[in-house]
Each structure stands twice: as C-alpha cells, then as structure tokens.
Enzyme design. Structure first.
Site, PDB file in Angstrom:
ATOM      1  N   ASP B  25       0.873  -1.165   0.000  1.00 21.60           N
ATOM      2  CA  ASP B  25       0.000   0.000   0.000  1.00 21.60           C
ATOM      3  C   ASP B  25       0.912   1.218   0.000  1.00 21.60           C
ATOM      4  O   ASP B  25       2.112   1.106   0.239  1.00 21.60           O
ATOM      5  CB  ASP B  25      -0.875  -0.014   1.260  1.00 21.60           C
ATOM      6  CG  ASP B  25      -1.763   1.220   1.377  1.00 21.60           C
ATOM      7  OD1 ASP B  25      -2.184   1.762   0.337  1.00 21.60           O
ATOM      8  OD2 ASP B  25      -2.028   1.658   2.517  1.00 21.60           O
ATOM      9  N   SER B  26       0.340   2.375  -0.230  1.00 25.12           N
ATOM     10  CA  SER B  26       1.128   3.604  -0.134  1.00 25.12           C
ATOM     11  C   SER B  26       1.581   3.857   1.297  1.00 25.12           C
ATOM     12  O   SER B  26       2.551   4.559   1.527  1.00 25.12           O
ATOM     13  CB  SER B  26       0.306   4.796  -0.625  1.00 25.12           C
ATOM     14  OG  SER B  26      -0.874   4.919   0.137  1.00 25.12           O
ATOM     15  N   CYS B  88      -4.548  -1.288  -1.789  1.00 24.22           N
ATOM     16  CA  CYS B  88      -4.682   0.160  -1.894  1.00 24.22           C
ATOM     17  C   CYS B  88      -5.597   0.422  -3.076  1.00 24.22           C
ATOM     18  O   CYS B  88      -5.328  -0.043  -4.186  1.00 24.22           O
ATOM     19  CB  CYS B  88      -3.305   0.773  -2.141  1.00 24.22           C
ATOM     20  SG  CYS B  88      -3.319   2.512  -2.589  1.00 24.22           S
ATOM     21  N   GLU B 167      -5.638   8.561  10.883  1.00 19.03           N
ATOM     22  CA  GLU B 167      -4.240   8.408  11.296  1.00 19.03           C
ATOM     23  C   GLU B 167      -3.955   9.115  12.614  1.00 19.03           C
ATOM     24  O   GLU B 167      -3.036   8.729  13.341  1.00 19.03           O
ATOM     25  CB  GLU B 167      -3.302   8.866  10.171  1.00 19.03           C
ATOM     26  CG  GLU B 167      -3.465   7.989   8.932  1.00 19.03           C
ATOM     27  CD  GLU B 167      -2.305   8.042   7.957  1.00 19.03           C
ATOM     28  OE1 GLU B 167      -1.426   8.898   8.107  1.00 19.03           O
ATOM     29  OE2 GLU B 167      -2.297   7.198   7.032  1.00 19.03           O
ATOM     30  N   CYS B 199     -11.610   2.824   0.540  1.00 23.97           N
ATOM     31  CA  CYS B 199     -10.264   3.230   0.964  1.00 23.97           C
ATOM     32  C   CYS B 199      -9.955   2.373   2.165  1.00 23.97           C
ATOM     33  O   CYS B 199     -10.805   2.188   3.049  1.00 23.97           O
ATOM     34  CB  CYS B 199     -10.233   4.717   1.335  1.00 23.97           C
ATOM     35  SG  CYS B 199      -8.715   5.233   2.172  1.00 23.97           S
ATOM     36  N   HIS B 201      -8.347   2.810   4.737  1.00 21.09           N
ATOM     37  CA  HIS B 201      -8.416   3.456   6.057  1.00 21.09           C
ATOM     38  C   HIS B 201      -9.837   3.439   6.631  1.00 21.09           C
ATOM     39  O   HIS B 201     -10.009   3.530   7.843  1.00 21.09           O
ATOM     40  CB  HIS B 201      -8.006   4.930   5.966  1.00 21.09           C
ATOM     41  CG  HIS B 201      -6.530   5.176   5.934  1.00 21.09           C
ATOM     42  ND1 HIS B 201      -5.752   4.829   4.854  1.00 21.09           N
ATOM     43  CD2 HIS B 201      -5.693   5.758   6.829  1.00 21.09           C
ATOM     44  CE1 HIS B 201      -4.502   5.191   5.090  1.00 21.09           C
ATOM     45  NE2 HIS B 201      -4.434   5.755   6.280  1.00 21.09           N
TER      46      HIS B 201
END
Lengths: 287, 287
Positions: B25-26, B88, B167, B199, B201
């Site tokens: 993933d990034s 991702c 985050e 996404c 996240h």
C-alpha cells in the site's frame, strides 16, 4: 433483584466518559468483538474478562451460563464500566434480559446487531445461522429474526467442532474444509443468501466458510456489527471518551482471564491481530 | 514488458507454499487488509511494504501512482511472493492491468471483491462508494460495477479529509461527525442501501459512517472481502501453507516501509490491532 452500582451518584460516575468499556466472553472469542470496538474507538479504555475457568459456555445448560455470565458482568459493573458488552452468543442468549434489568448502564450483546444486518442484506429472505450447540439450541436467533422481520426464513446449524480448529490456528487444510462442507451443506441446500457467523470465533474461519458457501452468499460478522452499536450507543449518550491528543493506544486496554493467563495471552495474540515481528525501513524503490 | 521471476523454475518456486504473501500500500491503510489476511491465514508468512516515502497515492496522478506501485510490487516479486495483494484502492485503479501481465503469480486487488459484495447485498440497486480523490476520479469503481451488474446505480463521493482523522486516531467528536455528515449527505439523498468503504483506512471510521448513514445501510469493507479472495485463490492453486503444529504467529510477519520506520510502526499498531497492555488472571468469580 439488586442493581449493582445503582443510585444517581454512581450512575453519573459510570457514565463518565473516561470510564472503561466492559466486555466479557467465556474465553477468547469475544476478542474479535473487542478488537472491532478498539478499531472504531481507539481512545476508549477497555476491560475485557475471559471467563476461561468456566469455558466453554457453548455446551452448558443456559441456566448455568446465566449464573457464570452474571458473576463476570457484576465484576465489570464493579469496575465502573460505562457500557457492558456481552461478547458471546451463548451468554447473550442466556443473560441479556437479566442484565438489562440488573445494571444501570447500557448492555449491548451480539445477537440483535447481527440479525438486523442480516435482515438488511438478504434478498431472498432465507438466512442461515451457524453457532455453538448452546446458541442454536437456545433458539434466540430464530426468535430475534421473528421480532425484526417475521418474513425471513431462518436455517440454523450447530458447528461444535469449529471452535477448537480456530483456537489451534487450523483454518486451512482438508480437515477443516471437510468439516465446513459437512456443516454447511444443509444451508446451501436451503438456498440461503446470507449467513450469520453466530459465534465470535467464526470470523477467523470466514475464508473457508466463504469458499464453501460460494461468493454470492454474504457473511455477517456479529463482531463488526456489535462494535458499531457500541459506538452509536455511547455517542447518543454523550459518553464517548475525548480524544486527548496522545497516541491512541495510550488508553488502557486490559485483558483478564479467570483461568490460566499464559494460555489466554497466547490465544489473545491470535485473536487481537498479528504482532509485528519486524519493522524495517527499506531503501526508496525509485528515485 | 519484462516479467519479473518468469520462467518455469521460478514460477514453481514462487508458488511454493512456504513463500510469503506479498502485500503493499502507499502507507498504513493496507494493514487493514493485511490483518484480515492474517486472521484467515495465520500460518502464512507475510511481507508488507508501505511506500510511505511516496505516500499518499490518493492525490497524485494515476500515471505517477502506476510507477510507484510497480516499483514496490517488483520488490515483492523479488522476494518470491506467491501472490501479490494490491492493498490500496488508488494503486489498484492505477496498476492492476499492468501487474496482471507483469507477474507470473496471481495479483489480487481491493476493488473487485468489494464491488461483488456490494452487488450481492444491495436490494434497491443504489450503491454508494467513498474513497480518496484519486480513486473516485479514476472511475474504476463505476467501471467495475458496470461489468459486474450494469443495473446498479453507483454514487461516488471523495472524502479527502477522512484519512488524516483516522491516522490521528480521531474517530469520534464533533469534527469528524460534521465531516461525515457533509460527505455522506449526497449519498443519503440518493437513497443508497449499500456503501462501499473504498479506501483501506475507512473501516476504522465504520462507527461514525454507520451512525450518519443509519442502520439500514450495509457497509462493505474491501479489507474483509479481499482477504477471502486471497484465501480462495491460494486454496484453488494448492498454494496454502501447511499448518506445522507450531503456534500460528510463528510464521514471519514482516512489515516494511520506504519512509520513517518509527512513524510507520506507531501507526501500524493502530491498524493491526490493540497491544495487550496487561494480561492478568483474576480469581474465579464463582465457586
């Protein structure tokens, strides 16, 4: 029936946003629920009790499970839990009605959240439920489905051998595949399009269960659904912990067991997520 | 285009069941996918690379994301990954077609598994998709929905401010609630009954998202769906690791980043699940 922590002053105290979320299960299975709660509410303190001295609940009479569950929940109430989560399908079936009368704080369990989700996702109104012998014998799922949507046909199947496979980390291979095929065959024949994982261990078997049921069947995890109900319940009561700017994991996450703590800790690692065995920086791959 | 690790001998080698599952993933978001994979396949070795030196991918041109993603995936191929997971959404949109040609091992990504699940759960054929600006602008979700079920109406919404909140561990409070209400209002007005968390996240925001969307809307997490596809893909190829009788977590789980490893490790803890801050045995609560 005596309420634990009843009375105005105590009630205010246990609602205080810094009070912990109290979670219990007969053992480690409820950790899938605890983890989902921590995912959504990283700043909350957690007290988790696994009643491993009396585990498993799944094959005991519900009257006995009720007594065990009450003792553990009383302990969570004594620790000023602002919400009590019964993270165990068998204990939910045995103890929910009693618990709602007994404690002044909200009591959340794992059956209704999963039933609501299954009702929202089924299209052919044929839903399967798998669980322990105790959960299936209690008829709680069937009863809740009748309350939420009587037009849904519910097909239940006890899968008593699944839990030991999960706890041994044996989620692949011919044995578990054969077992899953045997247990799930009647549900496939019934043509269910939604399957409730009615035991907190089963999300860790979602790979083999999805493989056997086929891609078109939607699996419902009570862990994820229950965590969202906890979020909503605390949010509506203004009882969420404030984000205090520290690293999220600074909030205390306490996991306790009534039995052997080392065995519990070993299994807990499996249920709470992987340890990071190594973290390394590697060179930029492009310049 | 040169294949990395191509050729019969190498192909056999990378399919060997002890080879790792390669995931990238990034940054840290793909760890929700990694964790779901570890849940279902605890005996597999994992190599995870977060390309944090080039993170985030979500707001970069897809042509640039393709170059970054290829470099990371090449590294996973060099490590003999038996399957490569693009964990991702933005990289999936940018790099999947290229990756499927480039590597001899299966490549799994996060978009199609979520699309298939959403098609299986929607009843009114109105599905919402939320993601980064890059993912939404790519049109990949809309395209995949057209391929799988053209009768589904797709409503997409970029939510660029969600990632920093996740985050920072800020999943509750007025700010995130207001943001969620603003982003999700058009999807509520469109009457979607299913919402894809497009996404990696966003599963950590499922509490506030479910609260705003209401209980009747089903959230689809690409993390869980992708893990089940990885299970099925390896199972069908006979490429699953054998259970060797050791404790499941004995299999190596390596997490690497191209940027600051300490920052990555701190965030990784949040994404992989709670550390156990204390494990204690408490007295039997009943005798």
């Amino acid at each position: 029936m005596n309420k634990i922590c009843s009375g105005d002053e105590e009630t205010r105290k246990v609602y205080a946003s810094k009070a912990p979320i109290g979670i219990f299960d007969s053992g480690v299975g409820g950790l899938t629920v605890a983890r989902s709660i921590v995912d959504l509410l990283p700043n909350e303190s957690i007290v988790y009790i696994g009643d491993t001295a009396n585990s498993p609940y799944g094959d005991k009479p519900l009257s006995q499970v009720q007594i065990f569950a009450r003792a553990v929940a009383d302990e969570l109430a004594r620790r000023d839990s602002k919400i009590i989560v019964i993270a165990c399908n068998t204990a939910s079936a045995a103890f929910l009605a009693d618990a709602r009368k007994r404690y002044p704080v909200p009591v959340v369990e794992v059956i209704l959240p999963a039933v609501r989700r299954a009702v929202a996702t089924t299209r052919n109104k044929r839903v399967g439920v798998i669980g322990t012998a105790g959960t299936v014998a209690s008829g709680q799922y069937a009863r809740r489905f009748r309350e939420v949507d009587p037009s849904v046909d519910v097909f239940s199947q006890a899968c008593p051998q699944f839990v030991p496979f999960v706890e041994r980390g044996k989620t692949t291979g011919r044995q578990i595949l054969g077992l899953a095929e045997m247990y799930l065959e009647p549900l496939k024949e019934a043509g269910v399009d939604t399957l409730v994982l009615g035991c907190t261990h089963y999300p860790l078997l979602a790979g083999v269960i999805q493989l056997v049921m086929g891609d078109d069947v939607t699996l419902v995890s009570s862990a994820d659904e229950t965590a969202k109900v906890v979020y909503r319940t605390l949010s509506e009561r203004g009882a969420l912990a404030e984000h205090d700017g520290r690293h999220a994991s600074a909030a205390c996450k306490s996991f306790e067991s009534t039995g052997d703590p080392q065995k519990f800790a070993n299994l807990a690692t499996r249920f709470l997520g992987p340890d990071i065995t190594s973290v390394a920086q590697i060179p930029r791959l492009l310049r």
